[in-house]
Design an enzyme around this catalytic site. Structure first.
Site, mmCIF file in Angstrom:
data_model
loop_
_atom_site.group_PDB
_atom_site.id
_atom_site.type_symbol
_atom_site.label_atom_id
_atom_site.label_comp_id
_atom_site.label_asym_id
_atom_site.label_seq_id
_atom_site.Cartn_x
_atom_site.Cartn_y
_atom_site.Cartn_z
ATOM 1 N N LYS A 2 0.845 -1.198 0.000
ATOM 2 C CA LYS A 2 0.000 0.000 0.000
ATOM 3 C C LYS A 2 0.879 1.247 0.000
ATOM 4 C CE LYS A 2 -3.877 2.008 2.625
ATOM 5 N NZ LYS A 2 -4.779 1.795 3.788
ATOM 6 N N SER A 55 -9.467 1.621 2.888
ATOM 7 C CA SER A 55 -8.628 2.458 2.039
ATOM 8 C C SER A 55 -7.569 1.650 1.284
ATOM 9 C CB SER A 55 -7.926 3.534 2.894
ATOM 10 O OG SER A 55 -7.086 2.959 3.874
ATOM 11 N N SER A 76 -9.829 -0.737 7.105
ATOM 12 C CA SER A 76 -9.246 -0.729 5.763
ATOM 13 C C SER A 76 -8.570 -2.028 5.361
ATOM 14 C CB SER A 76 -8.231 0.414 5.649
ATOM 15 O OG SER A 76 -8.873 1.652 5.825
#
Length: 583
Positions: free
Chosen positions: A72, A146, A170
């Site tokens: 990420k 996210s 997330s």
């Protein structure tokens, strides 16, 4: 292509595949997948450097040798920019995040940095200048956020595992929407050193995996204390003579009361969760109804209490200095309209402690808590039209976890029927909730229940493949389902095949036999069956419950062997292990 970690390691160690061959194939697939998955990708030069280091090593020497993974874009990796989905914020770190370096030292290969909700603010995956990622299974719907890019990279078959972060859900919401396993570990057992903070005191690095076995493997390798991370904690299993808490034999799971479950009008999700509860009972758990209200009240403090100002502490000044670079929803959440009196911070902490005390009383009734991961899902267009409320709906079952210091594991749980005329069904997932450091106990539960949600082939073994017997190692990757007996319709003969005695069960008797039922993927089952020697074969056998499963059976030539004294009728014993003890 099989990207499970155990499959790749086996291929490397048997020299039927090399990391270079795998990566060449994967990068061809990456070019075909949605471009919005990635913020940046590993260059040819970087890749060659990684591969040359591996090629100088033996595949047996590293536990993640040649395993591809995605990161990420709020987690640092040396050689890549970190942007947190805000190009104006970009910087090039001098070193990798603690967890990334640890995994790479074990042989894992980073494929690039993945898209995300800007500054990790959102559960929807649409708040990014790099675009919204279409859901692989239902393209008009969100992939979840996210950590949307990290989940999508795995769902689209581009890597073996990926790293996300999880402050409010997330690492779990994208797992549910993408049919993945999502590990939300106990706070601090995975270092957040090198992670752009959202709420520094609550942030977790999360893991997306293809199955619970891979999740267990990566979590175990990634867990370590970091002396440079103020929030790092020593996991009990990393202490001298320490061990991980495991699931007791008689285990219980808590389910919120009916009036506390929320599906936001989605009847398909409601039905899917009801089925999941029955699966957990079938897998041996005892359902206990708990009061979920204190958990929900704690969750509201995340955005209605002082913790929203912790987000401002992380990136608020940058947002004020670069307003034109910030997604409007992200800016609205992080930039406060008013500043409360400092005493409100302490009021928030006191309120949380009160809720935690009540929640702990409820949790003490059970080993784990079971909830939907999300109560519903939404189209990308719906989220863009009503961004804050729909995002809030998705956090109904996730927002309280880090505030209350719990561990969590999101797992696939079949599908949910859709009321959308253009969609027949959605991926559906549930979340297992544990107390701090219950991480591996949650994976124990996943091991018990996952076969009931999968399309794996169930089969019964009755001899040399039983636990403790010489060929049980061949079932290393199989899921254990249950120990039971056959219907009283069989005969059992013992014969010698090489050095290992084996049983041959044939239909037409009056005896029941002890069997163990396992499950393998169709591909793994096919390989397993291909190695069965005559006079054995695989057919359908009836269990004492009346259920039919695949199982070892002998052909009629075993009767001739018995006549020749080469096989012995052991039907009266009813259990292969009793025969083995008699030798």
């Amino acid at each position: 292509m099989e990207l499970e970690i155990s499959s790749l390691l086996s291929a490397y160690r048997s020299h039927t595949l090399t990391p270079r061959e795998l990566l060449e194939s994967l990068f061809a697939e990456i070019e075909k997948a949605p471009a919005a998955i990635w913020v940046s990708k590993t260059s040819e030069g970087q890749l060659d450097s990684y591969l040359k280091k591996l090629e100088a090593r033996d595949p047996e020497s590293l536990p993640l040798y040649g395993i591809p993974f995605a990161i990420k874009d709020n987690i640092d990796c040396e050689g890549f920019e970190s942007t947190a989905a805000c190009p104006a914020y970009a910087y090039k770190p001098s070193r990798s995040a603690f967890v990334v370096k640890r995994l790479m030292d074990f042989g894992a290969i980073p494929l690039g940095k993945t898209n995300m909700d800007q500054f990790a603010t959102g559960l929807v995956g649409v708040r990014s200048p790099y675009g919204a990622i279409p859901n692989k299974y239902v393209p008009e719907y969100i992939s979840g956020g996210s950590s949307s890019g990290s989940a999508a990279a795995l769902a689209y078959g581009l890597c073996s595992f990926s790293l996300g972060t999880d402050t409010a859900g997330s690492g779990r919401i994208p797992a549910a929407f993408n049919n993945l396993v999502g590990v939300k570990p106990t706070r601090g057992i995975l270092s957040t050193n090198g992670v752009i903070p959202a709420c520094k005191s609550l942030d977790c690095v999360s893991i997306f995996a293809l199955n619970h076995a891979d999740a267990r493997y990566v979590l175990n390798l990634a867990t370590a204390e970091d002396s440079e991370d103020a929030y790092s904690r020593v996991a009990p299993w990393n202490e001298p003579n320490g061990f991980a808490k495991r699931l007791p034999e008689d285990w219980t799971f808590g389910v919120p009361a009916e009036n506390e479950l929320e599906f936001f009008g989605n009847s398909g999700y409601k039905e899917a969760f009801e089925k999941a509860v029955k699966v957990f009972e079938k897998a041996g758990g005892k359902k206990i109804t708990i009061h979920f209200t204190p958990f929900l009240e704690a969750a509201r403090l995340l955005y209605e209490g002082p913790w929203v100002f912790e987000r401002y502490d992380a990136v608020g000044k940058f947002i004020e200095e670069h307003p034109e670079e910030i997604h409007p929803v992200t800016k609205a959440i992080i930039s406060p309209k008013t500043t409360p009196h400092p005493s409100a911070v302490f009021a928030g902490f006191h309120a949380l402690q009160e809720k935690k005390k009540i929640a702990e009383r409820e949790f003490s009734k059970v080993n784990i808590i079971l909830t939907p991961t999300a109560g519903t899902t939404y189209k990308t267009a719906e989220v863009e039209a009503n961004p804050i409320q729909l995002n809030s709906n998705l956090g109904y079952y996730t927002n309280y976890m880090n505030l209350l210091d719990y561990s969590a594991l999101a797992i696939p749980a079949g599908t949910a029927k859709s009321s959308d005329p253009n969609v027949s069904e959605f991926p559906f997932g549930v979340t297992l909730v544990g107390k701090a450091f219950d991480d591996f106990m949650l994976l124990d539960v996943a091991e018990k229940v996952s076969p009931f949600f999968s399309s794996k082939v169930e089969f019964a073994v009755c001899g040399a493949h039983l636990k403790g017997e010489p060929l049980h190692y061949q079932l290393e990757s199989a899921n254990f389902i249950e120990a039971t007996t056959t219907a009283p319709e069989y005969k059992m003969y013992a014969f010698q095949d090489g050095k290992i005695p084996k049983p041959a069960m044939i239909f037409g008797g009056t005896s029941s036999f002890y069997v163990e039922v396992y499950a393998l993927s169709p591909a793994e089952f096919g390989k397993f069956v291909a190695n069965i020697p005559a006079p054995l074969g695989m057919g359908k056998i009836k269990l004492s419950s009346g259920k039919l499963v695949s199982g070892f059976i002998g052909d009629t030539s075993i009767l001739q062997k018995a006549d020749e004294g080469l096989a012995k009728d052991i039907s009266i014993l009813g259990d292969w292990r009793k025969y083995r003890l008699s030798l």
